[in-house]
Design an enzyme around this catalytic site. Structure first.
Site, PDB file in Angstrom:
ATOM      1  CE  LYS A   1      -3.152   2.786   0.818  1.00 42.38           C
ATOM      2  NZ  LYS A   1      -4.241   3.004  -0.218  1.00 42.38           N
TER       3      LYS A   1
ATOM      4  CB  CYS B   1      -3.863   8.669   0.142  1.00 42.37           C
ATOM      5  SG  CYS B   1      -5.253   8.640   0.669  1.00 42.37           S
TER       6      CYS B   1
HETATM    7  N1  SAJ Z   1      -1.556  14.946  -9.060  1.00 43.47           N
HETATM    8  C1  SAJ Z   1      -0.914  15.809 -10.063  1.00 43.47           C
HETATM    9  N2  SAJ Z   1      -0.689  15.270 -11.206  1.00 43.47           N
HETATM   10  C2  SAJ Z   1      -0.940  13.911 -11.501  1.00 43.47           C
HETATM   11  C3  SAJ Z   1      -1.721  13.257 -10.864  1.00 43.47           C
HETATM   12  C4  SAJ Z   1      -2.328  13.616  -9.570  1.00 43.47           C
HETATM   13  O1  SAJ Z   1      -0.683  16.783  -9.364  1.00 43.47           O
HETATM   14  O2  SAJ Z   1      -0.632  13.698 -12.718  1.00 43.47           O
HETATM   15  C5  SAJ Z   1      -2.141  15.378  -7.647  1.00 43.47           C
HETATM   16  C6  SAJ Z   1      -3.656  15.470  -7.710  1.00 43.47           C
HETATM   17  O3  SAJ Z   1      -4.065  17.040  -8.100  1.00 43.47           O
HETATM   18  C7  SAJ Z   1      -3.632  15.477  -5.962  1.00 43.47           C
HETATM   19  C8  SAJ Z   1      -2.716  14.394  -5.706  1.00 43.47           C
HETATM   20  O4  SAJ Z   1      -1.821  14.587  -6.627  1.00 43.47           O
HETATM   21  O5  SAJ Z   1      -3.529  16.581  -5.336  1.00 43.47           O
HETATM   22  C9  SAJ Z   1      -3.261  13.035  -5.610  1.00 43.47           C
HETATM   23  O6  SAJ Z   1      -4.241  12.787  -6.557  1.00 43.47           O
HETATM   24  P1  SAJ Z   1      -4.440  11.229  -6.973  1.00 43.47           P
HETATM   25  O7  SAJ Z   1      -5.580  11.274  -7.998  1.00 43.47           O
HETATM   26  O8  SAJ Z   1      -3.306  10.872  -7.761  1.00 43.47           O
HETATM   27  O9  SAJ Z   1      -4.511  10.104  -5.718  1.00 43.47           O
HETATM   28  P2  SAJ Z   1      -5.484  10.369  -4.550  1.00 43.47           P
HETATM   29  O10 SAJ Z   1      -4.790  11.024  -3.535  1.00 43.47           O
HETATM   30  O11 SAJ Z   1      -6.982  10.558  -4.843  1.00 43.47           O
HETATM   31  O12 SAJ Z   1      -5.777   8.733  -4.214  1.00 43.47           O
HETATM   32  C10 SAJ Z   1      -4.673   7.606  -4.223  1.00 43.47           C
HETATM   33  C11 SAJ Z   1      -4.674   6.730  -5.273  1.00 43.47           C
HETATM   34  N3  SAJ Z   1      -3.527   6.110  -5.179  1.00 43.47           N
HETATM   35  C12 SAJ Z   1      -2.803   5.806  -6.293  1.00 43.47           C
HETATM   36  O13 SAJ Z   1      -3.520   6.090  -7.342  1.00 43.47           O
HETATM   37  C13 SAJ Z   1      -1.454   5.013  -6.207  1.00 43.47           C
HETATM   38  C14 SAJ Z   1      -5.583   5.708  -4.709  1.00 43.47           C
HETATM   39  O14 SAJ Z   1      -5.837   4.609  -5.621  1.00 43.47           O
HETATM   40  C15 SAJ Z   1      -5.606   5.308  -3.201  1.00 43.47           C
HETATM   41  O15 SAJ Z   1      -6.521   4.381  -2.680  1.00 43.47           O
HETATM   42  C16 SAJ Z   1      -5.548   6.523  -2.485  1.00 43.47           C
HETATM   43  O16 SAJ Z   1      -4.452   7.458  -2.648  1.00 43.47           O
HETATM   44  C17 SAJ Z   1      -5.704   6.072  -0.885  1.00 43.47           C
HETATM   45  O17 SAJ Z   1      -6.604   6.155  -0.356  1.00 43.47           O
HETATM   46  O18 SAJ Z   1      -4.267   5.664  -0.532  1.00 43.47           O
END
Ligand code: SAJ
Length: 433
Positions: free
Chosen positions: A217, A271
């Site tokens: 995780k 997360c």
């Molecule tokens: N972000 C960027 N650029 C990107 C992708 C995301 O700047 O190309 C930023 C987003 O704007 C945001 C942050 O990263 O601020 C996180 O967003 P996210 O969509 O990547 O992830 P979360 O936090 O919504 O959910 C993550 C997911 N983990 C992964 O994709 C590995 C989800 O599957 C997990 O279940 C979740 O964390 C968790 O609960 O741990």
């Protein structure tokens, strides 16, 4: 177990993960009691309502509560399966030390009602070794029960770790369809948890040991953090070199084995910005890239703030619209959001010149108290603001046509308007990202 082989289930913690999980288990016809320390949360759910926003969750909870499959309580009850989904924040020591006290408090409650044949599953994101520590705690509290891994005899109960990996906004779909890693203290524990998850998970469930599942995780979210840090670092390099980072990434991603993520104003949520520190804490000297990624993603937020400040100062007296407060697109979650941090800092510095557009907010969050920033709708902002700072890539911003923003100076931290002319506010300053 009930007559039709459906286990009774107790889900401890009814937040963003616990409530949808409880509802999905209840939909699979397992009678569920959801436990939460908040009387307000418990009362809300027992009325068939919800206290969090998540697509389709309201209808699902209403249905399972009406059918009597889900009830909520502040008091733990005996059950066949216990699922622990409580928060694991940092301690307040400023060193990103994981705080597993909520997990241990939940395990203490479980120990009070545990009986032979039960299955205990930890879902909270946890540092490696937490499931075993939880087992040791229960062993101390219940010397009458044989715990797995501590006895050569057949244990009385099973203890496992099974992290969720759902994406906010798609939780119900991903809860059902994503694959799951199930780590048992022993293989037998994992098999018992596997039989339980098969009741409501359609994705593939893979069994392993508890420590590998815990690390898995943390690794998933660190992988994403490191990749976003690469994009954010590129964006700061591009700023320095006067390049358009979006164009560079678009071109590089045409290579069949390159897939660079998108820069933004930093990484938010509870997360990805948190979990990598659990690895760093466990192996500080070895976790060099993981630590650097965290630092780069945090630095990006300050970079954006500084650039936005320069742009605002270079356009004296012009009203400024900050577009978005959420931590990512199309959700109403503003916690740990770089957009909210940047907008609130600008509001404190520039006062009533700052207008905030956030279609998912009814009012500005608390940290805007005492500032003269104003929440306005998108149309008002486009009509009245000469500086537009894009902080969140909500769809409703993405589709604003060029003619409605052509006269404004734009700082687009999400790359949603590739056609905007980002006017340099002073010689040498080009706002690439
Ligand atoms: N972000 C960027 N650029 C990107 C992708 C995301 O700047 O190309 C930023 C987003 O704007 C945001 C942050 O990263 O601020 C996180 O967003 P996210 O969509 O990547 O992830 P979360 O936090 O919504 O959910 C993550 C997911 N983990 C992964 O994709 C590995 C989800 O599957 C997990 O279940 C979740 O964390 C968790 O609960 O741990």
């Amino acid at each position: 177990m009930q007559g039709d082989n459906k286990p009774t289930v107790c889900v401890i913690g009814l937040g963003y993960i616990g409530l949808p999980t409880a509802a999905v288990i209840a939909r699979a016809n397992c009678p569920v009691t959801g436990i939460d320390v908040s009387q307000h949360v418990v009362d809300t759910i027992n009325r068939g309502e919800i206290h969090i926003e998540e697509v389709d969750l309201d209808g699902l909870v209403r249905g399972v509560v009406q059918r009597g499959m889900l009830r909520a309580s502040t008091q733990i009850v005996p059950a066949d399966v216990f699922v622990i989904a409580v928060p694991t924040p940092f301690e307040k020591d400023g060193h990103h030390t994981p705080d597993v006290s909520y997990v241990m408090a939940a395990a203490t409650e479980v120990a009070g009602v545990l009986k032979k044949g039960d299955c205990v599953i930890l879902e909270s994101t946890s540092p490696v070794g937490t499931t075993e520590a939880m087992r040791d705690l229960i062993a101390g509290l219940r010397p009458d029960i044989k715990l797995p891994g501590l006895t050569s005899e057949t244990p009385d109960v099973a203890i496992s770790y099974c992290p969720e990996r759902v994406l906010p906004g798609r939780i119900l779909e991903e809860l059902t369809h994503n694959d799951r890693s199930i780590g048992g203290i022993t293989p037998r524990c994992a098999r018992k948890a596997l039989a339980f998850y098969k009741q409501f998970v359609r994705g593939t469930c893979v069994t392993t040991d508890a420590r590998s599942a815990e690390m898995c995780k943390l690794v998933e979210n660190s992988f994403r953090d490191v990749n976003i840090a690469f994009a954010n670092e590129l964006s700061m390099i591009a700023d320095r070199m006067g390049l358009d980072v979006w164009e560079v990434i678009r071109l590089a991603n045409r290579h069949p084995r390159v897939n660079i993520l998108q820069p933004g104003p930093g990484v938010g949520g509870h997360c990805i910005a948190v979990d990598p520190w659990f690895i760093v804490h466990g192996a500080p000297e070895q976790s060099r890239i993981i630590r650097a990624a965290r630092e780069i993603n945090d630095a990006k937020m300050h970079h954006v703030l500084a650039r936005a400040g320069e742009l605002i100062e270079a356009n004296p007296g012009v009203p400024v619209a900050c577009l978005g407060l959420a931590f990512k697109a199309n959700i109403d979650d503003f916690r740990e959001s770089p957009a909210r941090y940047v907008a609130a800092s600008l509001a404190r510095e520039f006062g009533e010149r700052i207008k905030i557009v956030e279609p998912y907010a009814a009012a500005l969050p608390q940290e805007f108290d005492g500032t003269s920033a104003e929440l306005v709708d998108l149309d008002t902002a486009l009509e009245t603001c000469g500086v537009l700072i894009v902080l969140v890539d909500h769809d409703v911003f993405r589709v604003v046509p060029l003619e409605e923003r052509a006269r404004a100076v734009v700082y687009d931290t999400r790359g949603i308007w590739p056609d905007s002319s980002e006017a340099p506010s002073k010689p040498g300053l080009r706002l690439a990202s």
